[in-house]
Design a protein around this motif. Structure first.
Motif, short mmCIF file in Angstrom:
data_model
loop_
_atom_site.label_atom_id
_atom_site.label_comp_id
_atom_site.label_asym_id
_atom_site.label_seq_id
_atom_site.Cartn_x
_atom_site.Cartn_y
_atom_site.Cartn_z
N VAL A 110 -36.89 -101.67 2.77
CA VAL A 110 -36.14 -102.90 3.01
C VAL A 110 -34.66 -102.56 2.88
O VAL A 110 -34.28 -101.57 2.27
N GLY A 111 -33.83 -103.40 3.48
CA GLY A 111 -32.39 -103.19 3.43
C GLY A 111 -31.70 -104.22 2.55
O GLY A 111 -32.12 -105.38 2.48
N ILE A 112 -30.65 -103.76 1.88
CA ILE A 112 -29.81 -104.63 1.06
C ILE A 112 -28.37 -104.39 1.46
O ILE A 112 -27.92 -103.24 1.53
N GLU A 113 -27.63 -105.47 1.73
CA GLU A 113 -26.21 -105.36 2.08
C GLU A 113 -25.36 -105.74 0.88
O GLU A 113 -25.66 -106.72 0.19
N ILE A 114 -24.34 -104.95 0.63
CA ILE A 114 -23.41 -105.19 -0.47
C ILE A 114 -22.02 -105.26 0.13
O ILE A 114 -21.59 -104.32 0.81
N GLU A 115 -21.33 -106.39 -0.07
CA GLU A 115 -20.05 -106.58 0.58
C GLU A 115 -19.06 -107.25 -0.36
O GLU A 115 -19.43 -108.10 -1.16
N GLY A 116 -17.81 -106.86 -0.24
CA GLY A 116 -16.75 -107.48 -1.01
C GLY A 116 -15.89 -106.43 -1.68
O GLY A 116 -16.24 -105.26 -1.76
N SER A 117 -14.76 -106.86 -2.18
CA SER A 117 -13.82 -105.92 -2.77
C SER A 117 -14.36 -105.28 -4.05
O SER A 117 -13.85 -104.26 -4.49
N ASP A 118 -15.40 -105.85 -4.65
CA ASP A 118 -16.03 -105.26 -5.83
C ASP A 118 -17.32 -104.51 -5.50
O ASP A 118 -18.08 -104.14 -6.39
N ALA A 119 -17.58 -104.28 -4.23
CA ALA A 119 -18.81 -103.58 -3.82
C ALA A 119 -18.88 -102.18 -4.42
O ALA A 119 -19.93 -101.77 -4.92
N VAL A 120 -17.78 -101.45 -4.37
CA VAL A 120 -17.77 -100.09 -4.93
C VAL A 120 -18.09 -100.14 -6.42
O VAL A 120 -18.89 -99.36 -6.93
N LEU A 121 -17.47 -101.06 -7.13
CA LEU A 121 -17.70 -101.20 -8.57
C LEU A 121 -19.17 -101.50 -8.87
O LEU A 121 -19.77 -100.91 -9.77
N ALA A 122 -19.77 -102.40 -8.10
CA ALA A 122 -21.18 -102.74 -8.30
C ALA A 122 -22.08 -101.53 -8.06
O ALA A 122 -23.01 -101.27 -8.83
N LEU A 123 -21.79 -100.78 -7.02
CA LEU A 123 -22.62 -99.61 -6.71
C LEU A 123 -22.43 -98.49 -7.73
O LEU A 123 -23.38 -97.79 -8.07
N GLN A 124 -21.22 -98.32 -8.22
CA GLN A 124 -20.96 -97.27 -9.20
C GLN A 124 -21.72 -97.49 -10.50
O GLN A 124 -21.86 -96.57 -11.29
N SER A 125 -22.22 -98.69 -10.71
CA SER A 125 -22.96 -98.96 -11.94
C SER A 125 -24.24 -98.14 -12.03
O SER A 125 -24.76 -97.93 -13.12
N ALA A 126 -24.75 -97.64 -10.90
CA ALA A 126 -26.01 -96.90 -10.93
C ALA A 126 -26.01 -95.65 -10.05
O ALA A 126 -27.05 -95.05 -9.84
N LEU A 127 -24.86 -95.28 -9.49
CA LEU A 127 -24.76 -94.07 -8.67
C LEU A 127 -24.05 -92.98 -9.47
O LEU A 127 -23.09 -93.25 -10.18
N ALA A 128 -24.50 -91.75 -9.28
CA ALA A 128 -23.96 -90.64 -10.06
C ALA A 128 -22.90 -89.84 -9.31
O ALA A 128 -22.60 -88.73 -9.68
N PHE A 129 -22.34 -90.39 -8.25
CA PHE A 129 -21.27 -89.68 -7.55
C PHE A 129 -20.11 -90.62 -7.27
O PHE A 129 -20.25 -91.83 -7.37
N ASP A 130 -18.98 -90.07 -6.91
CA ASP A 130 -17.78 -90.85 -6.65
C ASP A 130 -17.89 -91.53 -5.29
O ASP A 130 -17.59 -90.94 -4.27
N ILE A 131 -18.31 -92.76 -5.29
CA ILE A 131 -18.53 -93.49 -4.05
C ILE A 131 -17.22 -93.76 -3.31
O ILE A 131 -17.21 -93.90 -2.10
N GLU A 132 -16.10 -93.80 -4.04
CA GLU A 132 -14.81 -94.02 -3.38
C GLU A 132 -14.46 -92.86 -2.44
O GLU A 132 -13.70 -93.04 -1.50
N ALA A 133 -15.03 -91.68 -2.70
CA ALA A 133 -14.77 -90.52 -1.86
C ALA A 133 -15.65 -90.51 -0.61
O ALA A 133 -15.44 -89.70 0.30
N MET A 134 -16.61 -91.41 -0.53
CA MET A 134 -17.51 -91.49 0.61
C MET A 134 -16.77 -92.11 1.80
O MET A 134 -16.31 -93.24 1.71
N PRO A 135 -16.67 -91.37 2.90
CA PRO A 135 -15.93 -91.92 4.05
C PRO A 135 -16.64 -93.10 4.71
O PRO A 135 -17.87 -93.17 4.72
N VAL A 136 -15.87 -94.01 5.26
CA VAL A 136 -16.42 -95.10 6.05
C VAL A 136 -17.14 -94.47 7.25
O VAL A 136 -16.67 -93.51 7.84
N GLY A 137 -18.31 -94.99 7.57
CA GLY A 137 -19.08 -94.46 8.69
C GLY A 137 -19.98 -93.30 8.30
O GLY A 137 -20.48 -92.59 9.17
N SER A 138 -20.20 -93.11 7.01
CA SER A 138 -21.06 -92.02 6.58
C SER A 138 -22.29 -92.57 5.86
O SER A 138 -22.35 -93.75 5.50
#
Length: 186
Positions: A110-138
């Motif tokens: 299933v798919g989940i969409e996460i959107e908003g200026s705090d999306a990176v912060l929400a995802l970083q709560s459970a991801l072990a890599f620097d999501i800010e370094a992830m390029p758009v379109g990747s």
């Protein structure tokens, strides 16, 4: 008769403050795992109707079709449900000239969409890599807490998670907890 169960039907997390965060169920789509020799990428691109990206982490989008290169010979493909049979037939026809494996995985994810200026912060709560370094379109396959996901960065503040149905409630609960902490400025 087996009944289809979508664990996230009707759910949405909406954090409305100066920097909003919205987490919602993504529209259902046909999903495929494609394994093919990279030398045959042109044939696979023609069968899918989209130029498949050749570099790991790259995505390609045309209309509602999407392809993410997850490995040297592996792609995650999505298409509208109405085009599922056509995609399957095109790849069935491709077997005559290119050895490959196309597996329908739409029933398991299933798919989940996460959107908003705090999306990176929400995802970083459970991801072990620097999501800010992830390029758009990747996109990439990664672990969200303990669940394997495919993560796409569609825009600066918009992401999509593809997760197994059996882990969807777990991932949703983590996003809900992160959203609550963001709302309370914890």
């Amino acid at each position: 008769m087996m009944h289809e169960h979508h664990p996230l039907v009707g759910r949405e997390i909406a954090i409305r403050k100066a920097m909003p965060l919205i987490v919602r169920v993504a529209a259902d789509t046909a999903r495929f795992s494609l394994r093919i020799d990279p030398a045959e990428i042109e044939k696979a691109s023609k069968a899918f109707g989209l130029n498949l990206p050749a570099k790991i982490g790259e995505t390609a989008i045309s209309g509602e079709k999407r392809a993410i290169c997850l490995g040297p010979d592996e792609w995650y493909l999505t298409a509208p449900l109405a085009e599922q049979e056509a995609v399957e037939q095109a790849f069935a026809d491709l077997y005559a000239t290119a050895v490959h494996s196309l597996v329908d995985i739409g029933h398991r994810e299933v798919g989940i969409e996460i959107e908003g200026s705090d999306a990176v912060l929400a995802l970083q709560s459970a991801l072990a890599f620097d999501i800010e370094a992830m390029p758009v379109g990747s996109g990439c396959r990664t672990i969200f807490d303990k669940a394997q996901i495919v993560l796409l960065r569609e825009a600066e503040n918009r992401f999509r998670i593809e997760v197994w149905r059996s882990f969807a409630d777990h991932v949703w609960g983590l996003l809900q907890a992160a959203g609550r902490e963001i709302e309370l400025d914890i």
